[in-house]
Design a protein around this motif. Structure first.
Motif, PDB file in Angstrom:
ATOM      1  N   ASP A  55      -1.256   0.371   2.705  1.00 37.44           N
ATOM      2  CA  ASP A  55      -2.612   0.431   2.133  1.00 37.44           C
ATOM      3  C   ASP A  55      -2.737   1.414   0.974  1.00 37.44           C
ATOM      4  O   ASP A  55      -3.830   1.892   0.666  1.00 37.44           O
ATOM      5  CB  ASP A  55      -3.638   0.776   3.216  1.00 37.44           C
ATOM      6  CG  ASP A  55      -5.013   0.203   2.897  1.00 37.44           C
ATOM      7  OD1 ASP A  55      -5.073  -0.827   2.193  1.00 37.44           O
ATOM      8  OD2 ASP A  55      -6.018   0.785   3.322  1.00 37.44           O
ATOM      9  N   ARG A  56      -1.633   1.685   0.288  1.00 38.21           N
ATOM     10  CA  ARG A  56      -1.670   2.516  -0.912  1.00 38.21           C
ATOM     11  C   ARG A  56      -0.953   1.780  -2.037  1.00 38.21           C
ATOM     12  O   ARG A  56       0.037   1.082  -1.794  1.00 38.21           O
ATOM     13  CB  ARG A  56      -0.970   3.868  -0.668  1.00 38.21           C
ATOM     14  CG  ARG A  56      -1.653   4.753   0.377  1.00 38.21           C
ATOM     15  CD  ARG A  56      -0.783   5.940   0.724  1.00 38.21           C
ATOM     16  NE  ARG A  56      -0.415   6.732  -0.442  1.00 38.21           N
ATOM     17  CZ  ARG A  56       0.520   7.693  -0.427  1.00 38.21           C
ATOM     18  NH1 ARG A  56       1.210   7.931   0.679  1.00 38.21           N
ATOM     19  NH2 ARG A  56       0.766   8.381  -1.521  1.00 38.21           N
ATOM     20  N   PRO A  57      -1.419   1.930  -3.296  1.00 36.00           N
ATOM     21  CA  PRO A  57      -0.720   1.273  -4.405  1.00 36.00           C
ATOM     22  C   PRO A  57       0.723   1.764  -4.504  1.00 36.00           C
ATOM     23  O   PRO A  57       1.005   2.942  -4.271  1.00 36.00           O
ATOM     24  CB  PRO A  57      -1.526   1.692  -5.636  1.00 36.00           C
ATOM     25  CG  PRO A  57      -2.852   2.097  -5.110  1.00 36.00           C
ATOM     26  CD  PRO A  57      -2.605   2.666  -3.740  1.00 36.00           C
ATOM     27  N   LEU A  58       1.596   0.850  -4.865  1.00 38.41           N
ATOM     28  CA  LEU A  58       3.010   1.187  -5.024  1.00 38.41           C
ATOM     29  C   LEU A  58       3.379   1.065  -6.497  1.00 38.41           C
ATOM     30  O   LEU A  58       3.069   0.062  -7.132  1.00 38.41           O
ATOM     31  CB  LEU A  58       3.863   0.254  -4.171  1.00 38.41           C
ATOM     32  CG  LEU A  58       5.311   0.668  -3.937  1.00 38.41           C
ATOM     33  CD1 LEU A  58       5.781   0.192  -2.581  1.00 38.41           C
ATOM     34  CD2 LEU A  58       6.211   0.116  -5.030  1.00 38.41           C
ATOM     35  N   ALA A  70      -1.671  -7.400   5.579  1.00 36.58           N
ATOM     36  CA  ALA A  70      -0.448  -7.339   4.774  1.00 36.58           C
ATOM     37  C   ALA A  70       0.365  -8.619   4.935  1.00 36.58           C
ATOM     38  O   ALA A  70       0.240  -9.347   5.929  1.00 36.58           O
ATOM     39  CB  ALA A  70       0.402  -6.135   5.178  1.00 36.58           C
ATOM     40  N   ALA A  89       1.042  -7.022  -0.293  1.00 37.84           N
ATOM     41  CA  ALA A  89       0.965  -5.774   0.457  1.00 37.84           C
ATOM     42  C   ALA A  89       1.911  -5.829   1.643  1.00 37.84           C
ATOM     43  O   ALA A  89       2.088  -6.879   2.268  1.00 37.84           O
ATOM     44  CB  ALA A  89      -0.466  -5.537   0.929  1.00 37.84           C
ATOM     45  N   GLY A  99       1.103  -0.444  -9.228  1.00 37.70           N
ATOM     46  CA  GLY A  99       0.167  -1.340  -8.564  1.00 37.70           C
ATOM     47  C   GLY A  99       0.245  -2.766  -9.064  1.00 37.70           C
ATOM     48  O   GLY A  99      -0.550  -3.613  -8.654  1.00 37.70           O
ATOM     49  N   THR A 127       3.232  -4.649  -4.141  1.00 33.26           N
ATOM     50  CA  THR A 127       2.404  -3.754  -4.955  1.00 33.26           C
ATOM     51  C   THR A 127       1.527  -2.825  -4.120  1.00 33.26           C
ATOM     52  O   THR A 127       0.865  -1.944  -4.679  1.00 33.26           O
ATOM     53  CB  THR A 127       1.506  -4.574  -5.905  1.00 33.26           C
ATOM     54  OG1 THR A 127       0.811  -5.585  -5.150  1.00 33.26           O
ATOM     55  CG2 THR A 127       2.354  -5.248  -6.984  1.00 33.26           C
ATOM     56  N   ARG A 128       1.538  -2.999  -2.793  1.00 32.32           N
ATOM     57  CA  ARG A 128       0.837  -2.058  -1.905  1.00 32.32           C
ATOM     58  C   ARG A 128       1.708  -1.785  -0.693  1.00 32.32           C
ATOM     59  O   ARG A 128       2.284  -2.713  -0.107  1.00 32.32           O
ATOM     60  CB  ARG A 128      -0.526  -2.599  -1.454  1.00 32.32           C
ATOM     61  CG  ARG A 128      -1.546  -2.683  -2.581  1.00 32.32           C
ATOM     62  CD  ARG A 128      -2.953  -2.989  -2.055  1.00 32.32           C
ATOM     63  NE  ARG A 128      -3.521  -1.877  -1.302  1.00 32.32           N
ATOM     64  CZ  ARG A 128      -4.121  -0.825  -1.871  1.00 32.32           C
ATOM     65  NH1 ARG A 128      -4.208  -0.741  -3.191  1.00 32.32           N
ATOM     66  NH2 ARG A 128      -4.636   0.128  -1.126  1.00 32.32           N
ATOM     67  N   GLN A 150       7.646   4.828  -1.173  1.00 35.80           N
ATOM     68  CA  GLN A 150       6.406   5.130  -1.870  1.00 35.80           C
ATOM     69  C   GLN A 150       6.655   5.658  -3.273  1.00 35.80           C
ATOM     70  O   GLN A 150       5.845   5.458  -4.173  1.00 35.80           O
ATOM     71  CB  GLN A 150       5.567   6.130  -1.075  1.00 35.80           C
ATOM     72  CG  GLN A 150       4.123   6.236  -1.540  1.00 35.80           C
ATOM     73  CD  GLN A 150       3.352   4.933  -1.383  1.00 35.80           C
ATOM     74  OE1 GLN A 150       3.257   4.380  -0.290  1.00 35.80           O
ATOM     75  NE2 GLN A 150       2.788   4.413  -2.477  1.00 35.80           N
TER      76      GLN A 150
END
Length: 286
Positions: free
Chosen positions: A255-258, A166, A132, A261, A251-252, A233
């Motif tokens: 705090d959001r999946p990229l 992170a 992250a 994921g 992969t994040r 993003q």
């Protein structure tokens, strides 16, 4: 850590001492390099030492040692654990002066230090799930191409990322994502590998250049251009790279999946190339 090279001598770590008047201690007036070594073989030592020389030139110092002299030092430091992966750390400061003064000493005597420490193997679980990152405003100075020991801004940014759960902070200036606090940045979009161009606002990573070289040999399309932070993003993949991390999938993001994921297919391909390169370096040491 078995011994440290300091100003022409190899000493035990507890005996390695510098003056409190050293400008590296007082002002962060120095530069450094970190060089991974696999089975006693430094990875791209010449390129790292050229970057060190570039950094020294950037702060108005001459290189204190030649490539053969550095190589002899590296050989002795690495010999204590010849079969292990290690990281060489080398640092050059402007040395000590009789008085604390922002102005350069008229005839500086640089402080030169080098040491080696064991480099832990990459955790396969981390590589499988990715890491992250968070975005943070870049609060550093305007000469990030100099690998200076004045790292307080980067320390604060990395700590901010850690406190947010992170691995790394991706630094943003004027709407552009430049690099991590301790890493370079890659983005994958539509099969193309994209990374910000070299310049004074980011450090030209030796691992970054190796990744681009390996990708180019594999006929992967490459583009060096500015990356708007808004692109991250929506990217198919995002990676970070450094000498000790190698190439790590993100992969994040904030705090959001990229992406999906999960680590992406192009990262897996380039990482395999990188691991093969390392394996060949190790074999060459046998």
């Amino acid at each position: 850590m078995h011994e440290i090279y300091l100003n022409g001598a190899f000493v035990a770590p507890q005996q390695a001492m510098i003056s409190v008047m050293d400008r590296g201690f007082l002002f962060g007036d120095g530069v450094y390099e970190v060089i991974p070594a696999y089975a006693g073989r430094p990875l791209r030592a010449a390129e790292h030492l050229q970057r060190l020389e570039n950094s020294l030139r950037g702060i108005g110092l001459q290189a204190p040692l030649s490539l053969p002299e550095w190589s002899e030092i590296f050989g002795r430091l690495l010999a204590a654990e010849p079969d292990r992966d290690q990281a060489l750390y080398l640092q050059v400061t402007r040395g000590s002066a009789a008085h604390r003064d922002h102005r350069f000493p008229a005839r500086p005597t640089p402080t030169v230090m080098a040491m080696a420490k064991l480099m832990p193997a990459r955790d396969p679980a981390v590589a499988e799930r990715g890491v992250a990152v968070v975005t943070r405003e870049d609060i550093r100075w305007l000469r990030c191409d100099i690998k200076t020991t004045s790292l307080l801004a980067a320390v604060l940014l990395r700590q901010s990322a850690q406190e947010a759960g992170a691995e790394e902070a991706i630094l943003v200036r004027d709407g552009l994502a430049l690099e991590g606090s301790t890493s370079n940045l890659f983005l994958v979009q539509d099969g193309q590998l994209i990374t910000p161009p070299k310049g004074p606002l980011l450090l030209a990573g030796i691992t970054r250049d190796l990744v681009l070289e390996l990708a180019g040999q594999a006929k992967i399309p490459i583009q060096e251009r500015d990356i708007a932070v808004a692109e991250l993003q929506g990217a198919d993949e995002v990676w970070i790279s450094s000498s000790t991390r190698e190439v790590m999938p993100v992969t994040r993001l904030d705090d959001r999946p990229l992406g999906t994921g999960c680590p992406g297919p192009l990262w897996r391909r380039v990482d395999a190339l990188y691991q093969t390169f390392k394996a060949e370096l190790r074999r060459s040491a046998a």
